[in-house]
Design a protein around this motif. Structure first.
Motif, PDB file in Angstrom:
ATOM      1  N   GLN A 325      32.708  34.050  66.317  1.00 26.78           N
ATOM      2  CA  GLN A 325      33.677  33.113  67.117  1.00 26.78           C
ATOM      3  C   GLN A 325      33.018  33.001  68.531  1.00 26.78           C
ATOM      4  O   GLN A 325      33.006  32.184  69.180  1.00 26.78           O
ATOM      5  CB  GLN A 325      35.096  33.694  66.916  1.00 26.78           C
ATOM      6  CG  GLN A 325      35.940  32.867  68.211  1.00 26.78           C
ATOM      7  CD  GLN A 325      36.106  33.565  69.408  1.00 26.78           C
ATOM      8  OE1 GLN A 325      36.227  32.704  70.376  1.00 26.78           O
ATOM      9  NE2 GLN A 325      36.160  34.958  69.402  1.00 26.78           N
ATOM     10  N   GLY A 329      32.400  29.516  69.515  1.00 23.55           N
ATOM     11  CA  GLY A 329      33.671  29.133  70.116  1.00 23.55           C
ATOM     12  C   GLY A 329      34.841  28.272  69.378  1.00 23.55           C
ATOM     13  O   GLY A 329      35.670  27.614  69.736  1.00 23.55           O
ATOM     14  N   PHE A 330      34.453  28.456  68.077  1.00 26.25           N
ATOM     15  CA  PHE A 330      35.542  27.789  67.039  1.00 26.25           C
ATOM     16  C   PHE A 330      36.644  28.465  66.873  1.00 26.25           C
ATOM     17  O   PHE A 330      36.926  29.689  67.412  1.00 26.25           O
ATOM     18  CB  PHE A 330      34.964  27.583  65.757  1.00 26.25           C
ATOM     19  CG  PHE A 330      33.761  26.604  65.543  1.00 26.25           C
ATOM     20  CD1 PHE A 330      33.608  25.829  66.350  1.00 26.25           C
ATOM     21  CD2 PHE A 330      32.755  26.904  64.392  1.00 26.25           C
ATOM     22  CE1 PHE A 330      32.650  24.731  66.263  1.00 26.25           C
ATOM     23  CE2 PHE A 330      31.787  25.986  64.259  1.00 26.25           C
ATOM     24  CZ  PHE A 330      31.744  24.686  65.075  1.00 26.25           C
ATOM     25  N   LYS A 331      37.541  28.051  66.368  1.00 23.40           N
ATOM     26  CA  LYS A 331      38.904  28.798  66.078  1.00 23.40           C
ATOM     27  C   LYS A 331      38.547  30.119  65.321  1.00 23.40           C
ATOM     28  O   LYS A 331      37.724  30.182  64.517  1.00 23.40           O
ATOM     29  CB  LYS A 331      39.837  27.937  65.305  1.00 23.40           C
ATOM     30  CG  LYS A 331      39.539  27.343  64.026  1.00 23.40           C
ATOM     31  CD  LYS A 331      40.421  26.307  63.788  1.00 23.40           C
ATOM     32  CE  LYS A 331      39.706  25.205  62.745  1.00 23.40           C
ATOM     33  NZ  LYS A 331      40.364  24.035  62.444  1.00 23.40           N
ATOM     34  N   TRP A 332      39.618  31.049  65.540  1.00 23.57           N
ATOM     35  CA  TRP A 332      39.372  32.472  64.948  1.00 23.57           C
ATOM     36  C   TRP A 332      40.905  33.082  64.680  1.00 23.57           C
ATOM     37  O   TRP A 332      41.752  32.996  65.584  1.00 23.57           O
ATOM     38  CB  TRP A 332      38.515  33.328  65.973  1.00 23.57           C
ATOM     39  CG  TRP A 332      38.418  34.712  65.992  1.00 23.57           C
ATOM     40  CD1 TRP A 332      38.021  35.495  64.962  1.00 23.57           C
ATOM     41  CD2 TRP A 332      39.365  35.532  66.676  1.00 23.57           C
ATOM     42  NE1 TRP A 332      38.184  36.828  65.033  1.00 23.57           N
ATOM     43  CE2 TRP A 332      39.007  36.847  66.231  1.00 23.57           C
ATOM     44  CE3 TRP A 332      39.921  35.615  68.219  1.00 23.57           C
ATOM     45  CZ2 TRP A 332      39.775  37.966  66.827  1.00 23.57           C
ATOM     46  CZ3 TRP A 332      40.522  36.692  68.578  1.00 23.57           C
ATOM     47  CH2 TRP A 332      40.486  37.935  67.921  1.00 23.57           C
TER      48      TRP A 332
ATOM     49  N   GLU B 126      44.392  24.531  65.493  1.00 25.26           N
ATOM     50  CA  GLU B 126      43.381  24.358  66.464  1.00 25.26           C
ATOM     51  C   GLU B 126      42.549  25.285  66.884  1.00 25.26           C
ATOM     52  O   GLU B 126      41.421  25.222  67.167  1.00 25.26           O
ATOM     53  CB  GLU B 126      44.252  23.645  67.596  1.00 25.26           C
ATOM     54  CG  GLU B 126      43.503  22.565  68.364  1.00 25.26           C
ATOM     55  CD  GLU B 126      44.521  21.862  69.300  1.00 25.26           C
ATOM     56  OE1 GLU B 126      44.825  22.327  70.485  1.00 25.26           O
ATOM     57  OE2 GLU B 126      45.365  21.177  69.121  1.00 25.26           O
ATOM     58  N   GLU B 127      43.263  26.666  67.084  1.00 24.24           N
ATOM     59  CA  GLU B 127      42.629  27.860  67.616  1.00 24.24           C
ATOM     60  C   GLU B 127      42.751  28.843  66.994  1.00 24.24           C
ATOM     61  O   GLU B 127      41.834  29.946  67.357  1.00 24.24           O
ATOM     62  CB  GLU B 127      43.576  28.173  69.008  1.00 24.24           C
ATOM     63  CG  GLU B 127      43.313  26.914  70.265  1.00 24.24           C
ATOM     64  CD  GLU B 127      41.806  26.878  70.838  1.00 24.24           C
ATOM     65  OE1 GLU B 127      41.327  27.936  70.663  1.00 24.24           O
ATOM     66  OE2 GLU B 127      41.482  26.012  71.259  1.00 24.24           O
ATOM     67  N   GLY B 128      43.338  29.049  65.861  1.00 25.89           N
ATOM     68  CA  GLY B 128      43.396  29.993  65.066  1.00 25.89           C
ATOM     69  C   GLY B 128      44.273  31.075  65.495  1.00 25.89           C
ATOM     70  O   GLY B 128      45.333  30.647  66.371  1.00 25.89           O
ATOM     71  N   LYS B 274      42.773  35.103  72.646  1.00 25.76           N
ATOM     72  CA  LYS B 274      41.224  35.296  72.324  1.00 25.76           C
ATOM     73  C   LYS B 274      40.549  35.782  73.478  1.00 25.76           C
ATOM     74  O   LYS B 274      39.607  36.565  73.549  1.00 25.76           O
ATOM     75  CB  LYS B 274      40.677  33.669  71.884  1.00 25.76           C
ATOM     76  CG  LYS B 274      39.314  33.797  71.242  1.00 25.76           C
ATOM     77  CD  LYS B 274      39.212  32.405  71.138  1.00 25.76           C
ATOM     78  CE  LYS B 274      39.579  31.533  69.915  1.00 25.76           C
ATOM     79  NZ  LYS B 274      38.805  30.179  69.730  1.00 25.76           N
TER      80      LYS B 274
END
Lengths: 571, 429, 125
Positions: A325, A329-332, B126-128, B274
């Protein structure tokens, strides 16, 4: 009596040494038999006949998979299919709903699939999804690689207790075997860290990945488990990790087993065959990996082939997903599970213009082409990590045709010519070898005696592909090969025709296998520890922990013969 | 008879250590429970609807169970745009059956997250969702942040069992090993036990979350001196506490999902967590309300691919929150019949949606007189899951636990009633 | 009569939760047909026992209750049929109506809150 005869097929049944033979196959009440009296006749005149496909490593059920579906509605919206008079609605490309998973596998001729990463604490979830997946027989592997009980027993050298604990856990979770992901390293990730070698210490627990692997391999043997320890190596997905992979493979060297199967399986080896010191110097070390496999008969691997496109990655190796990630930079999502395991999910787009992705793509194919014995290398994509399961047909055509590979190589980044060796490899897989890497090898490795072959007494799981092996040259007609493997002419599951001309014609519910390795007084050995640790550190009561048979479709218990000191198995 | 390790069918904490004393077929006592669980379990027999009821001009009147199933099947088959709603206080097995019915009749189906943590779902899409199980918090967390939630009231045993006062492996001094921060727009019983209370202006969550992220990634210099009623100095201090924690967690509630930019709040919270993971270990967790709302989301997702707000009228799952969410389809007056299972939308939906509920045939599968039964045209009484019926439920951290049955009921379970409706529809077709 | 603009938030309380399965009980009525306000706000508006809360869609009468920790420009109503009577659908993309941070005005009243049955009756016809 329900009888069927498949006439005039060209049969490849590697486990019975049948190769390219025109042969009738008789089926009665779901089993292969030697003759039938009044059968329904299926004349498949010259078409290719394989045993039903077995996928030994595919993430199809449980918390991680559902977390992938949850965070990726954009993936769910791909491949939407409405219900029909017999099927339920489908959704998803890389993270499919349960119905689509069953249908898509069945359409490609698969009949048995292994979910390779079941977190014990959410084992009910894994089994609820497996229960709802139609068309397939199912197995799941229970995660042990950085479990606190395991690390505690390993650090104290209590191998009997470790064996008892594994047996107890397999029974409680209805698991089939031992899965180890990033041994020890996963616990360090719970503090935001990892391990770098087999001899690094796990924070606080004072054990090393080497010790965890060695002891679980011993326990696997003590408990007489049908499948090897199934290992996702340390440092997976990091440049330069091939060394630790070779070191891990060497742990199995010389380890003879009663069952005569390998003691160690390295899974999705593509992700563990990286050279270079960083992503800039990244290169393929598939040759080094293949050299070790070719000289070490004590291991098997599966490919974990990467294919270009959009997919969802998911693993119990949370550190890996976090780092992936950071690159994209994607969702995680992350899911650390108390005392037991962890996990992460993040989407990825593998691009043919990105050098690293192209080399990864090459590594998988190289591993498959460089490993001599097809029984040592199963075909997987580590669905959906390398690619969704629906990409298998394309991979088969790549393995069978150098011309197809050359055509692809022209389309991708030039790094493939500089930092991989794929362009120099001439080998082309034969039909029989394809039957091994998609069926026989995996049935063998899981010791599913009724699967992966067409001998008398086997389950009548058969695939008939719409291609005549004696009339085409897969080396040249690779498009036809891909098409044929995409949609079976017939898939027969337990003696019933479930797919015809690439369409589901009957929906069935498969079996669920699990392993019972109980031995005398095994529970007494660990009872105090369980009670103590559950009372103090778990948030779920021991009484409420685990799965029972209400969650399993057609449960099939495999009994083993543990030999532990003077102990014998319960009658 | 004493039954141990009973699972509480009230809130998302899904405590599984209750002791229930049953005599004959009656509950005599419950131990190890909070007031919420106690009242639900001990009061299970209070105010029950005793027989299936149908509404005519004069009011509600009793009908046979068989007739009720018949009426339900008719209403659903005759509807052009049915909605099936509820699901968070029943078992996963019943929810699966509900989805089967929705697929069969091409219905809309939505669950209570739509007025609860629906925005959480959108934010994590959107972001996890960097998260963990509650035991990770118990064993490791040295920094616990409650943001826009009040567990003392909504999840009374949460802090004791999982997140604040409990002792764990690496937190063997319990409360003393943890720093507690509460973020809310008002003082609450939860904020009273905090080490730090950030009283923020209503609707300023998004600004404050992003300000913290800015500070953590080293862009604090662009911030004004005060944000959402909190000074920049204080936010820098909080950011420092977050970065310096060994294992931090943010529990958040409807104070974040229902205010201001809603789902964007959650997306930014996920992004903050994150970023924190580059420095230390951090997680977030929604404080789920009903005991199986997490299970509803999970079952919806594995069966259809999507967690809530699903329209099955096309034969496949169409998911578009804002369009297919229950309050939207009701307020647009699209829905022409509704089946409510294990929920009380008339108590918890907003005015325009309830106006529509009053206009259309409403079937309620419900044990008690509720706001919804006041408007219902057909009421089918049901056994209470977790007391009179067993099955699977998911805790707020997505851990499945099997809830128990310890009382025999004369009523059928949600699962059985839904099965009967499906079978009846099959007979019509 | 004095009127004042406030932000309305709704949410759970333990009493609301305790009697959620007993919607027609007096306890549930007491728990949810209630508006929690800062003491100064109550004084400022000369509110005695009851308060009328108005939003863009409807008005409702509730029992007024003092609460110390709540800011002066905020009111809190436990979630339930009374609170939701004055909440509107939110035209947005999330599908979530605004249950918190809603613009409202409050004023003193001599009226009494409606019983559940009568309140729900308002939706009919």
């Amino acid at each position: 009596m329900n009888e069927l005869i498949i006439k005039n097929g060209i049969v490849f049944d590697p486990l019975n040494n049948i190769k390219d033979e025109k042969k009738d196959i008789c089926i009665r009440d779901g089993k292969i038999v030697d003759d039938v009296k009044n059968p329904k006749i299926l004349d498949v005149n010259g078409l290719l006949v394989f045993p039903g496909g077995v996928d030994g490593h595919s993430h199809i059920a449980g918390a991680k998979v559902n977390s992938g579906r949850l965070i990726r509605p954009e993936d769910g919206r791909r491949s939407l299919k409405p219900k029909t008079s017999i099927t339920m609605p489908s959704s998803g490309y890389s993270v499919k709903n349960v119905f689509s998973e069953g249908y898509d596998y069945s359409i490609m001729g698969y009949t048995t699939v292994v979910e390779p990463a079941m977190p014990p604490l959410s084992a009910i979830h894994t089994h609820e999804e497996l229960r709802d997946i139609p068309m397939l027989d199912k197995l799941s592997l229970t995660l042990f690689g950085f479990n606190w009980f395991v690390m505690g027993y390993v650090s104290r050298g209590e191998i009997d207790k470790l064996a008892a604990y594994v047996a107890w856990m397999l029974k409680r979770t209805r698991g089939y075997g031992i899965k180890i992901v990033n041994p020890g390293g996963g616990e360090n990730w719970k503090w935001g860290k990892n391990v770098d070698s087999l001899d690094d210490q796990v924070i606080h627990f004072g054990v090393t990945p080497r010790e965890i692997l060695n002891d679980l391999m011993k326990v696997n043997e003590i408990l007489d488990l049908p499948h090897p320890i199934h290992v996702h190596t340390n440092k997976l997905g990091q440049p330069g990790n091939y060394n630790i992979t070779v070191d891990t493979m060497k742990l199995a060297s010389g380890f003879e087993t009663q069952r005569g199967r390998e003691p160690l399986h390295i899974t999705h080896v593509m992700f563990s065959s990286y050279g270079g010191e960083n992503w800039k110097t990244f290169d393929s070390k598939a040759d080094e990996i293949a050299r070790e496999v070719n000289s070490n008969k004590f291991i098997t691997v599966d490919v974990g082939q990467l294919m270009f496109g959009d997919t969802t990655t998911m693993t119990a190796d949370g550190y890996l997903e976090f780092n992936l990630q950071k690159l994209t930079g994607f969702k995680w999502s992350n899911s650390d599970t108390e005392l037991e395991t962890g996990g992460g999910v993040t989407p990825v787009i593998y691009s043919p213009t990105v050098p690293v992705n192209v080399i990864q793509w090459a590594i998988g194919l190289e591993a498959a082409l460089l490993i001599n014995d097809p029984y040592q290398v199963w075909l997987t994509t580590d669905h959906p990590n390398g690619a969704p399961l629906t990409r298998y047909p394309e991979i088969i055509s790549l393995l069978m045709s150098k011309e197809k590979r050359e055509k692809e190589i022209l389309q991708v980044n030039n790094a493939v010519n500089k930092r991989a060796i794929l362009p120099s490899l001439d080998r082309e897989y034969e039909w029989n070898e394809i039957a091994i890497i998609t069926r026989a090898a995996q049935a063998n490795s899981y010791q599913l005696r009724d699967k992966g072959h067409l001998g008398i007494g086997a389950d009548a799981d058969v695939t008939i592909f719409d291609i005549k092996p004696n009339e085409i040259d897969p080396s040249k007609d690779y498009d036809k090969v891909e098409k044929a493997f995409s949609a079976a002419k017939y898939t027969i599951k337990g003696g019933e025709i479930v797919v015809k001309d690439g369409q589901i014609v009957k929906v069935v519910s498969g079996k669920t296998y699990w392993t019972n390795a109980e031995f005398d007084e095994y529970y007494e050995l660990i009872e105090d520890d369980l009670k103590d640790w559950f009372a103090n550190y778990y948030t779920v009561n021991l009484d409420n922990y685990g799965v029972n048979d209400v969650y399993l479709t057609n449960p099939c218990m495999i009994r083993t013969n543990p030999t532990i000191g003077s102990r014998v198995r319960l009658a | 008879m004493i039954i141990k390790n009973v699972v509480c069918p009230f809130c998302g904490s899904l405590c599984d250590d209750l002791t229930v004393e049953v005599e004959g077929n009656e509950i005599k006592n419950v131990d190890n429970t909070c007031k919420l669980g106690y009242n639900k379990i001990v009061g299970y027999s209070h105010g029950r609807i005793e027989a299936p009821l149908i509404r005519d001009k004069e009011g509600l009147k009793e009908i046979s169970y068989d007739k009720a199933i018949d009426e339900a099947a008719k209403i659903l088959c005759n509807a052009r745009r049915p909605l099936m709603y509820g699901w968070s206080s029943t078992t996963c097995e019943a929810i699966e059956k509900g989805i089967e019915l929705a697929i069969k009749i091409g219905s809309l189906i939505d669950q209570t997250a739509t007025v609860c943590h629906g925005p959480t779902t959108l934010g994590i899409q959107e972001e996890g969702k960097p998260s963990c199980t509650l035991g990770e918090v118990k064993n490791r967390a040295d920094l616990v942040i409650y943001w826009g939630c009040n567990p003392f009231h909504a999840h009374p045993r949460h802090m004791g069992r999982y997140s604040t006062f409990t002792k764990g492996y690496f937190t063997n001094k319990g409360r003393k090993d943890r720093k507690i921060i509460v973020v809310d727009v008002r003082e609450s019983d939860t904020s009273k036990v905090a080490d730090i209370f950030l009283k923020i202006e209503p609707g300023s969550d998004y600004k404050i979350i992003n300000a913290l992220t800015s500070i953590i990634i080293g862009n604090g210099d662009i911030l004004p001196e005060e944000i959402g009623g909190i000074s920049k100095d204080r936010l820098e201090y909080i950011a420092g506490e977050m970065v310096n924690a060994n294992f931090g967690i943010v529990f958040f509630g409807l104070g974040v999902t229902m205010t201001g930019v809603k789902d964007k709040n959650i997306g930014s919270l996920s992004r903050l967590v994150k970023e924190l993971n580059r420095n230390t270990k951090f997680s977030l967790m929604p404080m789920r309300g009903h005991y199986n709302v997490s299970g509803a989301g999970n079952v919806f997702t594995w069966l259809t691919g999507f967690p809530y707000a699903i329209d099955l009228s096309r034969g496949y799952a169409y998911y578009n929150p804002g369009e297919t969410t229950a309050n939207d389809v009701l307020a647009r007056k699209e829905v022409d019949a509704i089946l409510v299972v294990a929920s009380d939308p008339v108590a918890h939906f907003v005015n325009p949606s309830i106006r529509r509920l009053a206009e259309i045939p409403l079937i309620a599968i419900e044990p008690y007189t509720s706001a919804t039964t006041e408007l219902a045209d057909l009421i089918i009484p049901v056994a209470i899951s977790g007391i009179e019926a067993d099955g699977t439920a998911y805790r707020m951290d997505e851990i499945p636990i099997r809830v128990k049955k310890f009382i025999d009921s004369k009523f059928k379970s949600d699962l059985e009633i839904l099965t009967d409706i499906i079978n009846r529809i099959d007979r019509y077709e | 009569m004095k009127k004042k603009r406030v932000k309305l938030i709704t949410g759970r309380t333990i009493e609301q939760g305790m009697f959620i399965e007993h919607k027609t009980s007096k306890e549930y009525f007491d728990a949810t047909a209630t508006c929690f306000m800062n003491e100064r706000l109550i004084k400022e508006l000369d509110i005695e026992d009851y308060v009328k809360v108005n939003t863009d869609i409807a008005s409702i009468v509730l029992r007024a209750e003092r609460e110390k920790g709540i800011p002066k420009d905020l009111i809190f109503i436990p979630m339930g049929p009374w609170a939701n009577f004055i909440l509107n659908i939110d035209i947005g993309l999330s599908g979530m109506p605004s249950f918190k941070g809603v613009d409202a005005t409050i004023e003193p009243t001599d009226d009494r809150p409606l019983e559940l049955k009568d309140l729900i009756g308002l939706y009919k016809g």
